[in-house]
Design a protein around this motif. Sequence first.
Motif, PDB file in Angstrom:
ATOM      1  N   PHE A 160     -35.520 -39.233 -45.663  1.00 53.24           N
ATOM      2  CA  PHE A 160     -35.028 -39.461 -47.023  1.00 53.24           C
ATOM      3  C   PHE A 160     -34.713 -40.927 -47.311  1.00 53.24           C
ATOM      4  O   PHE A 160     -34.067 -41.233 -48.318  1.00 53.24           O
ATOM      5  CB  PHE A 160     -33.792 -38.602 -47.283  1.00 53.24           C
ATOM      6  CG  PHE A 160     -34.115 -37.151 -47.504  1.00 53.24           C
ATOM      7  CD1 PHE A 160     -35.193 -36.774 -48.272  1.00 53.24           C
ATOM      8  CD2 PHE A 160     -33.326 -36.165 -46.924  1.00 53.24           C
ATOM      9  CE1 PHE A 160     -35.495 -35.440 -48.484  1.00 53.24           C
ATOM     10  CE2 PHE A 160     -33.612 -34.825 -47.131  1.00 53.24           C
ATOM     11  CZ  PHE A 160     -34.701 -34.462 -47.913  1.00 53.24           C
ATOM     12  N   LEU A 161     -35.195 -41.818 -46.459  1.00 51.34           N
ATOM     13  CA  LEU A 161     -34.951 -43.245 -46.680  1.00 51.34           C
ATOM     14  C   LEU A 161     -35.439 -43.702 -48.060  1.00 51.34           C
ATOM     15  O   LEU A 161     -34.689 -44.336 -48.812  1.00 51.34           O
ATOM     16  CB  LEU A 161     -35.609 -44.063 -45.564  1.00 51.34           C
ATOM     17  CG  LEU A 161     -35.180 -45.511 -45.434  1.00 51.34           C
ATOM     18  CD1 LEU A 161     -33.716 -45.608 -45.003  1.00 51.34           C
ATOM     19  CD2 LEU A 161     -36.066 -46.242 -44.415  1.00 51.34           C
ATOM     20  N   PRO A 162     -36.681 -43.391 -48.450  1.00 53.80           N
ATOM     21  CA  PRO A 162     -37.146 -43.871 -49.765  1.00 53.80           C
ATOM     22  C   PRO A 162     -36.417 -43.215 -50.934  1.00 53.80           C
ATOM     23  O   PRO A 162     -36.177 -43.858 -51.960  1.00 53.80           O
ATOM     24  CB  PRO A 162     -38.636 -43.527 -49.773  1.00 53.80           C
ATOM     25  CG  PRO A 162     -38.790 -42.454 -48.749  1.00 53.80           C
ATOM     26  CD  PRO A 162     -37.768 -42.728 -47.707  1.00 53.80           C
ATOM     27  N   ILE A 163     -36.045 -41.947 -50.793  1.00 51.16           N
ATOM     28  CA  ILE A 163     -35.380 -41.260 -51.902  1.00 51.16           C
ATOM     29  C   ILE A 163     -33.952 -41.757 -52.051  1.00 51.16           C
ATOM     30  O   ILE A 163     -33.461 -41.931 -53.180  1.00 51.16           O
ATOM     31  CB  ILE A 163     -35.438 -39.733 -51.701  1.00 51.16           C
ATOM     32  CG1 ILE A 163     -36.886 -39.266 -51.807  1.00 51.16           C
ATOM     33  CG2 ILE A 163     -34.573 -39.013 -52.730  1.00 51.16           C
ATOM     34  CD1 ILE A 163     -37.100 -37.790 -51.541  1.00 51.16           C
ATOM     35  N   ARG A 164     -33.267 -41.997 -50.938  1.00 53.16           N
ATOM     36  CA  ARG A 164     -31.919 -42.568 -51.035  1.00 53.16           C
ATOM     37  C   ARG A 164     -31.968 -43.943 -51.715  1.00 53.16           C
ATOM     38  O   ARG A 164     -31.123 -44.261 -52.552  1.00 53.16           O
ATOM     39  CB  ARG A 164     -31.280 -42.670 -49.648  1.00 53.16           C
ATOM     40  CG  ARG A 164     -30.686 -41.362 -49.144  1.00 53.16           C
ATOM     41  CD  ARG A 164     -29.797 -41.564 -47.923  1.00 53.16           C
ATOM     42  NE  ARG A 164     -28.977 -40.394 -47.676  1.00 53.16           N
ATOM     43  CZ  ARG A 164     -29.300 -39.396 -46.852  1.00 53.16           C
ATOM     44  NH1 ARG A 164     -30.452 -39.449 -46.182  1.00 53.16           N
ATOM     45  NH2 ARG A 164     -28.497 -38.360 -46.706  1.00 53.16           N
ATOM     46  N   SER A 165     -32.942 -44.735 -51.356  1.00 53.63           N
ATOM     47  CA  SER A 165     -33.089 -46.041 -52.000  1.00 53.63           C
ATOM     48  C   SER A 165     -33.389 -45.873 -53.487  1.00 53.63           C
ATOM     49  O   SER A 165     -32.849 -46.595 -54.330  1.00 53.63           O
ATOM     50  CB  SER A 165     -34.210 -46.833 -51.326  1.00 53.63           C
ATOM     51  OG  SER A 165     -34.370 -48.100 -51.920  1.00 53.63           O
ATOM     52  N   GLN A 166     -34.213 -44.891 -53.824  1.00 51.40           N
ATOM     53  CA  GLN A 166     -34.597 -44.663 -55.215  1.00 51.40           C
ATOM     54  C   GLN A 166     -33.404 -44.241 -56.069  1.00 51.40           C
ATOM     55  O   GLN A 166     -33.247 -44.708 -57.203  1.00 51.40           O
ATOM     56  CB  GLN A 166     -35.675 -43.573 -55.277  1.00 51.40           C
ATOM     57  CG  GLN A 166     -36.218 -43.318 -56.678  1.00 51.40           C
ATOM     58  CD  GLN A 166     -37.253 -42.194 -56.690  1.00 51.40           C
ATOM     59  OE1 GLN A 166     -37.705 -41.728 -55.643  1.00 51.40           O
ATOM     60  NE2 GLN A 166     -37.624 -41.750 -57.877  1.00 51.40           N
ATOM     61  N   ILE A 167     -32.547 -43.382 -55.540  1.00 52.39           N
ATOM     62  CA  ILE A 167     -31.408 -42.916 -56.336  1.00 52.39           C
ATOM     63  C   ILE A 167     -30.396 -44.043 -56.563  1.00 52.39           C
ATOM     64  O   ILE A 167     -29.809 -44.159 -57.639  1.00 52.39           O
ATOM     65  CB  ILE A 167     -30.756 -41.675 -55.681  1.00 52.39           C
ATOM     66  CG1 ILE A 167     -29.778 -41.011 -56.667  1.00 52.39           C
ATOM     67  CG2 ILE A 167     -30.026 -42.008 -54.408  1.00 52.39           C
ATOM     68  CD1 ILE A 167     -29.260 -39.668 -56.170  1.00 52.39           C
ATOM     69  N   VAL A 168     -30.227 -44.905 -55.559  1.00 58.23           N
ATOM     70  CA  VAL A 168     -29.338 -46.053 -55.727  1.00 58.23           C
ATOM     71  C   VAL A 168     -29.902 -47.008 -56.772  1.00 58.23           C
ATOM     72  O   VAL A 168     -29.165 -47.516 -57.639  1.00 58.23           O
ATOM     73  CB  VAL A 168     -29.123 -46.768 -54.378  1.00 58.23           C
ATOM     74  CG1 VAL A 168     -28.392 -48.089 -54.571  1.00 58.23           C
ATOM     75  CG2 VAL A 168     -28.335 -45.871 -53.421  1.00 58.23           C
ATOM     76  N   GLN A 169     -31.199 -47.253 -56.714  1.00 50.29           N
ATOM     77  CA  GLN A 169     -31.835 -48.139 -57.694  1.00 50.29           C
ATOM     78  C   GLN A 169     -31.746 -47.558 -59.100  1.00 50.29           C
ATOM     79  O   GLN A 169     -31.490 -48.284 -60.070  1.00 50.29           O
ATOM     80  CB  GLN A 169     -33.294 -48.368 -57.313  1.00 50.29           C
ATOM     81  CG  GLN A 169     -33.485 -49.202 -56.060  1.00 50.29           C
ATOM     82  CD  GLN A 169     -34.951 -49.346 -55.691  1.00 50.29           C
ATOM     83  OE1 GLN A 169     -35.781 -49.681 -56.528  1.00 50.29           O
ATOM     84  NE2 GLN A 169     -35.280 -49.086 -54.437  1.00 50.29           N
ATOM     85  N   ALA A 170     -31.950 -46.238 -59.231  1.00 45.94           N
ATOM     86  CA  ALA A 170     -31.912 -45.601 -60.545  1.00 45.94           C
ATOM     87  C   ALA A 170     -30.533 -45.743 -61.177  1.00 45.94           C
ATOM     88  O   ALA A 170     -30.403 -46.027 -62.367  1.00 45.94           O
ATOM     89  CB  ALA A 170     -32.291 -44.120 -60.428  1.00 45.94           C
ATOM     90  N   ALA A 171     -29.497 -45.549 -60.374  1.00 43.01           N
ATOM     91  CA  ALA A 171     -28.134 -45.687 -60.883  1.00 43.01           C
ATOM     92  C   ALA A 171     -27.868 -47.116 -61.328  1.00 43.01           C
ATOM     93  O   ALA A 171     -27.256 -47.363 -62.377  1.00 43.01           O
ATOM     94  CB  ALA A 171     -27.134 -45.258 -59.811  1.00 43.01           C
ATOM     95  N   ARG A 172     -28.340 -48.069 -60.539  1.00 39.96           N
ATOM     96  CA  ARG A 172     -28.134 -49.473 -60.874  1.00 39.96           C
ATOM     97  C   ARG A 172     -28.852 -49.842 -62.172  1.00 39.96           C
ATOM     98  O   ARG A 172     -28.292 -50.517 -63.047  1.00 39.96           O
ATOM     99  CB  ARG A 172     -28.638 -50.356 -59.721  1.00 39.96           C
ATOM    100  CG  ARG A 172     -28.538 -51.851 -59.967  1.00 39.96           C
ATOM    101  CD  ARG A 172     -27.120 -52.294 -60.170  1.00 39.96           C
ATOM    102  NE  ARG A 172     -27.016 -53.737 -60.364  1.00 39.96           N
ATOM    103  CZ  ARG A 172     -25.984 -54.331 -60.934  1.00 39.96           C
ATOM    104  NH1 ARG A 172     -24.963 -53.610 -61.366  1.00 39.96           N
ATOM    105  NH2 ARG A 172     -25.966 -55.648 -61.067  1.00 39.96           N
ATOM    106  N   GLY A 175     -27.057 -48.684 -65.164  1.00 37.16           N
ATOM    107  CA  GLY A 175     -25.719 -49.216 -65.354  1.00 37.16           C
ATOM    108  C   GLY A 175     -24.625 -48.232 -64.999  1.00 37.16           C
ATOM    109  O   GLY A 175     -23.498 -48.319 -65.508  1.00 37.16           O
ATOM    110  N   ARG A 176     -24.925 -47.293 -64.116  1.00 43.93           N
ATOM    111  CA  ARG A 176     -23.965 -46.277 -63.698  1.00 43.93           C
ATOM    112  C   ARG A 176     -23.325 -46.669 -62.363  1.00 43.93           C
ATOM    113  O   ARG A 176     -23.863 -47.505 -61.627  1.00 43.93           O
ATOM    114  CB  ARG A 176     -24.651 -44.922 -63.548  1.00 43.93           C
ATOM    115  CG  ARG A 176     -25.213 -44.373 -64.843  1.00 43.93           C
ATOM    116  CD  ARG A 176     -24.113 -43.986 -65.813  1.00 43.93           C
ATOM    117  NE  ARG A 176     -24.624 -43.326 -67.008  1.00 43.93           N
ATOM    118  CZ  ARG A 176     -24.833 -43.915 -68.166  1.00 43.93           C
ATOM    119  NH1 ARG A 176     -24.574 -45.219 -68.300  1.00 43.93           N
ATOM    120  NH2 ARG A 176     -25.310 -43.240 -69.199  1.00 43.93           N
ATOM    121  N   PRO A 177     -22.191 -46.054 -62.022  1.00 44.56           N
ATOM    122  CA  PRO A 177     -21.605 -46.300 -60.705  1.00 44.56           C
ATOM    123  C   PRO A 177     -22.582 -45.912 -59.604  1.00 44.56           C
ATOM    124  O   PRO A 177     -23.454 -45.047 -59.797  1.00 44.56           O
ATOM    125  CB  PRO A 177     -20.369 -45.376 -60.690  1.00 44.56           C
ATOM    126  CG  PRO A 177     -20.068 -45.107 -62.116  1.00 44.56           C
ATOM    127  CD  PRO A 177     -21.391 -45.111 -62.823  1.00 44.56           C
TER     128      PRO A 177
END
Length: 272
Positions: A160-172, A175-177
């Motif tokens: 899940f390395l790429p998906i974890r990175s993707q969810i963090v990027q999406a939030a950023r 403009g979400r926490p």
Amino acid sequence: MVLDSFATLSFPLFVPADRPDRFAKACASGTDSVIIDLEDAVASDLKSAVRRIPRDALPSDRTVTLMLRINAPGTQWYRDDVAFARATGFDAVVLPKAETPEQIADLRAALNPGQKILGLVETVRGVARMTELAEATDRLAFGSIDLSADMGCENTHMAFLPIRSQIVQAARLAGRPAPLDGVTTATRDPDIIAEDARHSHEMGFGGKLLIHPNQIEPARSAFRPKKERIDWAERVIAASADGGAALVDGAMVDVPVLKQARRILDRARALS
């Protein structure tokens, strides 16, 4: 005063909705937020009955954010769960199997003004619309266990390395926490929860979902900056006080380094 767990590091603790005897204990466990769970933790034949939470089950002077995880859209319990969340005034609703921004809009329209939505991304469909979900919710969380079942893969850091990175990027981008990482099933081994939480921290998450009070301190400790990092950050801030160029430990301090130092000190204060 109830902390705003949607603007800070957060370690929400799940409690089964059919165990009201545990609600007050969870609120006093040392975490910042509690999720009363109507979904996975409750058997199908009890899902309607558990909506009748005893008046004295929750402390009147609680200082934690109180959330309700409802059943997923499309289930027979969804509409009644939403009505219950609205009527009882939970601070936030946790939406499992979040897959479309339309689901989020439908839920938000049915809640009271000010009630927030934590969207759980735990299906392939949800992953495919991650950016839209991040924009529609107040915060995202990653449901790694359900996603591993949906994808047919192992629930490992590498898978899940790429998906974890993707969810963090999406939030950023939205403009979400920073999002919250998924649960660790081990409840008796602090090293396992600490290792998972360290990985969450490294990936840029803003906390982690928990299922047992034993997990609170190991998870918080893993997100807490090490003393040497705090010392470095303090030296960076001191060296940059006059606004000019500076060297710290032989390295040039520029704007990104200064931002990193401030972030480290902010996190240390939040987890002190």
